[in-house]
Design a protein around this motif. Structure first.
Motif, PDB file in Angstrom:
ATOM      1  N   GLN A 110       0.822  -1.208   0.000  1.00  0.00           N
ATOM      2  CA  GLN A 110       0.000   0.000   0.000  1.00  0.00           C
ATOM      3  C   GLN A 110       0.862   1.267   0.000  1.00  0.00           C
ATOM      4  O   GLN A 110       0.588   2.218  -0.727  1.00  0.00           O
ATOM      5  N   GLN A 111       1.926   1.253   0.803  1.00  0.00           N
ATOM      6  CA  GLN A 111       2.839   2.411   0.831  1.00  0.00           C
ATOM      7  C   GLN A 111       3.540   2.593  -0.517  1.00  0.00           C
ATOM      8  O   GLN A 111       3.738   3.723  -0.985  1.00  0.00           O
ATOM      9  N   THR A 112       3.905   1.472  -1.133  1.00  0.00           N
ATOM     10  CA  THR A 112       4.571   1.524  -2.438  1.00  0.00           C
ATOM     11  C   THR A 112       3.667   2.152  -3.483  1.00  0.00           C
ATOM     12  O   THR A 112       4.077   3.047  -4.239  1.00  0.00           O
ATOM     13  N   ILE A 113       2.420   1.698  -3.510  1.00  0.00           N
ATOM     14  CA  ILE A 113       1.461   2.223  -4.494  1.00  0.00           C
ATOM     15  C   ILE A 113       1.177   3.701  -4.224  1.00  0.00           C
ATOM     16  O   ILE A 113       1.135   4.519  -5.153  1.00  0.00           O
ATOM     17  N   GLU A 114       1.023   4.060  -2.966  1.00  0.00           N
ATOM     18  CA  GLU A 114       0.782   5.467  -2.630  1.00  0.00           C
ATOM     19  C   GLU A 114       1.952   6.338  -3.053  1.00  0.00           C
ATOM     20  O   GLU A 114       1.773   7.452  -3.554  1.00  0.00           O
ATOM     21  N   TRP A 115       3.171   5.824  -2.865  1.00  0.00           N
ATOM     22  CA  TRP A 115       4.361   6.576  -3.295  1.00  0.00           C
ATOM     23  C   TRP A 115       4.345   6.776  -4.800  1.00  0.00           C
ATOM     24  O   TRP A 115       4.585   7.878  -5.300  1.00  0.00           O
ATOM     25  N   MET A 116       4.011   5.727  -5.543  1.00  0.00           N
ATOM     26  CA  MET A 116       3.955   5.833  -7.004  1.00  0.00           C
ATOM     27  C   MET A 116       2.931   6.872  -7.434  1.00  0.00           C
ATOM     28  O   MET A 116       3.180   7.682  -8.322  1.00  0.00           O
ATOM     29  N   PHE A 117       1.757   6.838  -6.786  1.00  0.00           N
ATOM     30  CA  PHE A 117       0.672   7.735  -7.186  1.00  0.00           C
ATOM     31  C   PHE A 117       0.936   9.175  -6.777  1.00  0.00           C
ATOM     32  O   PHE A 117       0.645  10.100  -7.519  1.00  0.00           O
ATOM     33  N   LYS A 118       1.514   9.383  -5.598  1.00  0.00           N
ATOM     34  CA  LYS A 118       1.655  10.745  -5.068  1.00  0.00           C
ATOM     35  C   LYS A 118       2.906  11.456  -5.557  1.00  0.00           C
ATOM     36  O   LYS A 118       2.888  12.650  -5.823  1.00  0.00           O
ATOM     37  N   VAL A 126       6.000  -6.240  -7.063  1.00  0.00           N
ATOM     38  CA  VAL A 126       5.850  -4.787  -7.225  1.00  0.00           C
ATOM     39  C   VAL A 126       6.720  -4.048  -6.202  1.00  0.00           C
ATOM     40  O   VAL A 126       7.493  -3.137  -6.550  1.00  0.00           O
ATOM     41  N   CYS A 127       6.627  -4.466  -4.944  1.00  0.00           N
ATOM     42  CA  CYS A 127       7.381  -3.797  -3.865  1.00  0.00           C
ATOM     43  C   CYS A 127       8.877  -3.921  -4.075  1.00  0.00           C
ATOM     44  O   CYS A 127       9.624  -2.943  -3.955  1.00  0.00           O
ATOM     45  N   SER A 128       9.310  -5.135  -4.386  1.00  0.00           N
ATOM     46  CA  SER A 128      10.742  -5.378  -4.528  1.00  0.00           C
ATOM     47  C   SER A 128      11.322  -4.612  -5.722  1.00  0.00           C
ATOM     48  O   SER A 128      12.389  -4.019  -5.632  1.00  0.00           O
ATOM     49  N   PHE A 129      10.583  -4.553  -6.839  1.00  0.00           N
ATOM     50  CA  PHE A 129      11.031  -3.817  -8.030  1.00  0.00           C
ATOM     51  C   PHE A 129      11.141  -2.328  -7.723  1.00  0.00           C
ATOM     52  O   PHE A 129      12.129  -1.679  -8.063  1.00  0.00           O
ATOM     53  N   MET A 130      10.127  -1.781  -7.078  1.00  0.00           N
ATOM     54  CA  MET A 130      10.131  -0.349  -6.780  1.00  0.00           C
ATOM     55  C   MET A 130      11.232   0.000  -5.779  1.00  0.00           C
ATOM     56  O   MET A 130      11.915   1.010  -5.929  1.00  0.00           O
ATOM     57  N   GLU A 131      11.397  -0.843  -4.774  1.00  0.00           N
ATOM     58  CA  GLU A 131      12.434  -0.603  -3.764  1.00  0.00           C
ATOM     59  C   GLU A 131      13.817  -0.616  -4.396  1.00  0.00           C
ATOM     60  O   GLU A 131      14.658   0.254  -4.146  1.00  0.00           O
ATOM     61  N   LYS A 132      14.038  -1.588  -5.254  1.00  0.00           N
ATOM     62  CA  LYS A 132      15.347  -1.764  -5.901  1.00  0.00           C
ATOM     63  C   LYS A 132      15.691  -0.598  -6.825  1.00  0.00           C
ATOM     64  O   LYS A 132      16.858  -0.219  -6.961  1.00  0.00           O
ATOM     65  N   ASN A 133      14.666  -0.008  -7.470  1.00  0.00           N
ATOM     66  CA  ASN A 133      14.916   1.006  -8.502  1.00  0.00           C
ATOM     67  C   ASN A 133      14.472   2.411  -8.106  1.00  0.00           C
ATOM     68  O   ASN A 133      14.541   3.335  -8.915  1.00  0.00           O
ATOM     69  N   LYS A 134      14.056   2.575  -6.856  1.00  0.00           N
ATOM     70  CA  LYS A 134      13.466   3.850  -6.400  1.00  0.00           C
ATOM     71  C   LYS A 134      14.410   5.039  -6.585  1.00  0.00           C
ATOM     72  O   LYS A 134      13.998   6.101  -7.062  1.00  0.00           O
ATOM     73  N   VAL A 135      15.664   4.857  -6.228  1.00  0.00           N
ATOM     74  CA  VAL A 135      16.637   5.961  -6.344  1.00  0.00           C
ATOM     75  C   VAL A 135      16.786   6.379  -7.805  1.00  0.00           C
ATOM     76  O   VAL A 135      16.783   7.578  -8.126  1.00  0.00           O
TER      77      VAL A 135
END
Length: 404
Positions: free
Chosen positions: A4-12, A102-111
């Motif tokens: 949920q936090q990952t999706i909210e980060w993507m959206f916001k 989804v979480c692992s991909f976003m975490e890995k590539n967030k920076v």
């Protein structure tokens, strides 16, 4: 981060067309190419089918995926937008991508995403392509988000390119004439890759023919061909044209996959079961009959409204909401005068105020009340309806999403 936090980060945190409109639109594919390189070019890791068009691309994509699944293949499916959960956009054989991936991909590539200011759509395309490659799909059906030439999905070299049709939608991005819009959609035509065009008008046909010739791509106009009739669980009248487009594409895909007539028949009949497809002339209940449909521009709504006119009912009740960039002048003349309207605003920034919607409809002698939310409008329509009434909910994908 949790899912949920990952999706909210993507959206916001990131520009997204669905909530922000123009500010999320990119003028070239530089970011997508940069992302693909960062991810070690996952777009080269699977065979693909590319689908663009104003209307019908979701239906065509899901039908193709269903048929290929019936033929025994491991099929990736990338579509947008989602209705209930982000994960609907990325599926393999009808199963949504996992929250963990989804979480692992976003975490890995967030920076990387933050440093390069990637859009929501660019990140999502990168996620889908990475997932399909890692999961070793036999083929992936990839639907464009908007347009084609500058769409983030347009880095694949597919087995076949499909353009369903051209109509007036997203004109602030794609152009204000059918020729300009056709030019953007035709941008998915690749060198020596066959292209299927579902429907055309005289002014768009020449655009497609010119681009296909330039790319040395065989072109087929599906609407000019005769195909056998197949029944489908997708029962909207507009699906007749989509089925022809699918069958034309299968003529190309038969060179790459083993697909029997039984696979085609079962694939058409089991689209919803095989892919989880929702929101296309979807019957939600009987007595009263309730149908929702995501048609949101003049071409799509015209067919839906004609189908409503064929139904038998005592009173027609329409739950309706749109986004604030919608050209109502194209839609209003189509809307039934004999209906009671329930005006509502989709729950996002770009939703059009329901009071404005009511005022615009009143100019065409279309009457109804304003409701505080889609849910309130829908509930009121149900409460007001007798068992022989017909309720239609639509105007926007987001209205349908809130009802489902």
């Amino acid at each position: 981060m949790t899912y949920q936090q990952t999706i909210e980060w993507m959206f916001k945190q990131l520009p997204m067309y669905q909530t922000q409109g123009a500010s999320a639109f990119k003028k070239d594919l530089t970011n997508t190419v940069l992302l693909a390189k960062h991810l070690k070019n996952p777009e080269n890791g699977f065979k693909s089918i590319h689908v663009a068009g104003t209307n019908g691309k979701g239906s065509v994509s899901n039908m193709l995926a269903s048929i290929l699944q019936e033929a025994g293949y491991k099929v990736g499916l990338y579509t947008s937008p989602h209705l209930k959960d982000f994960r609907e956009r990325i599926k393999i054989n009808g199963e949504d991508i996992s929250e963990e991936f989804v979480c692992s991909f976003m975490e890995k590539n967030k920076v990387f995403f933050e440093e390069n200011h990637l859009s929501f759509f660019e990140m999502t395309v990168g996620l889908a392509f990475d997932y399909f490659t890692k999961e070793k799909v036999d083929v992936a059906v990839i639907e464009t988000g908007m347009g084609g030439r500058l769409d983030s999905t347009n880095i694949i070299k597919p087995l076949v390119s499909v353009i369903t049709n051209i109509g007036f939608d997203h004109m602030q991005f794609l152009g204000d004439t059918l020729e300009k819009i056709a030019y953007e959609k035709a941008g998915i035509i690749k060198n020596n890759v066959p292209v299927i065009v579902g429907e055309y008008k005289s002014e768009t046909k020449v655009v497609f023919e010119t681009k296909a010739k330039e790319m040395n791509a065989d072109i087929t106009f599906a609407s000019d061909k005769d195909f056998p009739e197949y029944e489908s669980d997708l029962t909207g009248d507009y699906q007749q044209k989509n089925k022809k487009t699918v069958l034309a594409a299968l003529n190309v895909l038969n060179n790459h996959f083993s697909i029997s007539d039984a696979n085609i028949k079962d694939g058409f009949l089991n689209v919803v079961k095989n892919t989880g497809f929702m929101g296309r002339w979807q019957i939600l209940q009987h007595d009263p009959m309730v149908v929702c449909d995501t048609a949101h521009n003049a071409d799509g709504l015209k067919i839906v409204i004609n189908q409503i006119a064929k139904q038998k009912f005592d009173v027609l009740r329409i739950v309706f909401g749109v986004l604030n960039d919608k050209d109502l002048t194209e839609i209003l003349p189509l809307m039934p005068k004999n209906a009671i309207y329930y005006f509502c605003k989709p729950n996002l920034m770009r939703g059009l105020d329901a009071n404005i919607l009511q005022q615009e409809f009143a100019k065409f002698d279309l009457k109804g009340k304003v409701y505080a939310s889609v849910a309130d409008a829908y509930k009121s329509a149900l409460n007001d309806a007798g068992k022989n009434d017909f309720i239609y909910a639509g105007g926007s994908t987001f209205v349908v999403a809130e009802i489902l």
